[in-house]
Design an enzyme around this catalytic site. Structure first.
Site, short mmCIF file in Angstrom:
data_model
loop_
_atom_site.label_atom_id
_atom_site.label_comp_id
_atom_site.label_asym_id
_atom_site.label_seq_id
_atom_site.Cartn_x
_atom_site.Cartn_y
_atom_site.Cartn_z
N HIS A 197 0.67 -1.21 0.06
CA HIS A 197 0.16 -0.14 -0.15
C HIS A 197 0.89 1.20 0.08
CE1 HIS A 197 0.39 -0.30 4.55
NE2 HIS A 197 0.63 1.08 4.31
N ASP A 210 0.07 -7.68 1.26
CA ASP A 210 0.72 -6.25 1.57
C ASP A 210 2.21 -6.31 1.45
OD1 ASP A 210 0.15 -3.52 1.84
OD2 ASP A 210 0.26 -3.63 4.12
N SER A 266 4.60 2.54 8.03
CA SER A 266 4.23 1.24 7.21
C SER A 266 5.70 0.95 6.27
CB SER A 266 3.11 1.82 6.17
OG SER A 266 1.86 1.59 6.99
#
Length: 367
Positions: A105, A135, A213
């Site tokens: 993402h 992911d 992230s």
């Protein structure tokens, strides 16, 4: 009062949780992180080992939108206008030639990727491969040699209560470090609202904020045990990381630009126990009666999937796959993940009180 089965059924149709910034949380007392070696904390040592390999990832994506002009000319309505969207995340180098691991993402549909090293260098990056289901993504930086790398650990030996050190660039604040512990292991993605993923997360209370992230989650020795990936909007101080062993299994494929295969059965399901079944069967408003056994109850068969082609039905109870007993829905998902697209499997089910064998040929997820 709703039965546990009704609650479980309701859970699988929840909208994927939206992850929002969490308020700052209290730090672990510094005295808890002091080592005996001249007062230098193990956190400092761990970060020194990996810090130079942690990078900031800046992305740009141009989108086209149609807007009405200000002057109200109906013939001119719907004019296209381009808009530049910028994003930011973290990653870490796993190969001296410039291979970087991050979250899918972070680089989603990016037109331009720029990698910023700790020493300030800015390098052009190219997305080699992306796997939205786990992911995970791999970036290759151009023209780089002898880059610092992070040491990858073994997430299979991590224990609840172990130290967890999150490194990344939250809110654009480069090289930020937070400390916590491993709160639990094998937290299924479906239980944290990420129903489009196939993952068992490491859960930690180390602060993971937007921008973290893709950064590494370290053990006390500075080895990468996970990839920071998500926070929950409805819970304080809870973060999740993808186990590094999962990334090891597919990063080579992604680096080669290959698609990662994810076999798919095509059912919505809940874990079944004798207690849950009994509670359901005593409910006069229950949609149907179910066997009071352990297994996985099929509550919906999705159209044009492997399960529908094989003739599976709502109300079937899955007991085994290729002779292996199935006890809960997460286990069934793991079994399917380890099967093969287009290779037949035998699913033992209970339907109307009778055992049946259904031959299923898994399809590719999202095919």
């Amino acid at each position: 009062m709703k039965s546990r089965l009704s609650s479980a059924i309701a859970t699988i149709v929840l909208i994927i949780a939206t992850f929002l910034p969490l308020p700052a949380r209290a730090a672990v007392p510094i005295t808890a992180a002091i080592a005996e070696n001249n007062g230098v904390s193990f956190v400092s040592k761990a970060v020194d080992l990996v810090g130079a390999a942690v990078v900031r990832i800046d992305t740009e994506r141009t989108i086209t939108r149609r807007i009405d002009p200000f002057f109200g000319d109906e013939a001119m309505t719907g004019l296209p206008q381009q808009q530049l969207l910028r994003g930011q995340g973290s990653g870490f180098i796993i190969d001296r030639g410039g291979i970087i691991l991050t979250n899918a993402h972070v680089v989603d549909r990016a037109d331009k990727v720029t990698v910023i090293l700790k020493d300030g260098r800015s390098l052009e990056g190219k997305v080699q491969g992306v796997d939205p289901v786990t992911d995970l993504a791999v970036i290759k930086v151009q023209g780089a040699k002898n880059l610092p790398t992070a040491q990858l650990g073994d997430s299979d030996i991590v224990k609840v209560g172990d130290w967890a050190i999150a490194v990344g660039n939250p809110f654009g604040l480069d090289n930020t470090v937070t400390l916590g512990i491993v709160s639990t292991l094998k937290r299924a993605s479906s239980t944290v609202g990420m129903t489009d993923k196939r993952l068992d997360f490491i859960q930690t209370d180390a602060a993971i904020n937007p921008g973290n992230s893709g950064g590494p989650l370290l053990d006390s020795q500075g080895r990468v045990i996970g990839i920071n990936t998500a926070i929950r909007a409805d819970a304080m101080g809870i973060g999740f990381a993808i186990p590094i062993n999962k990334a090891k299994t597919i990063s080579t494929q992604l680096a080669r630009g290959e698609k990662v295969s994810h076999p798919y059965l095509g059912v919505q399901m809940v874990t079944l126990t004798p207690e849950i079944a009994s509670e359901n069967n005593q409910d006069p408003n229950a949609p149907f009666q179910i066997p009071e056994i352990n297994g996985v109850l099929v509550i919906r068969v999705l159209p044009n999937t492997a399960a529908s082609v094989a003739g599976m039905r709502r109300g079937d109870t899955i007991l085994e796959v290729d002779g292996a007993a199935i006890h809960d829905a997460n286990q069934l998902q793991d079994v399917m993940e380890n099967s093969h697209v287009s290779k037949q499997i035998q699913v033992r089910i209970l339907r109307d009180g009778k055992d049946r064998i259904v031959k299923v040929i898994p399809k590719e997820l999202n095919s």
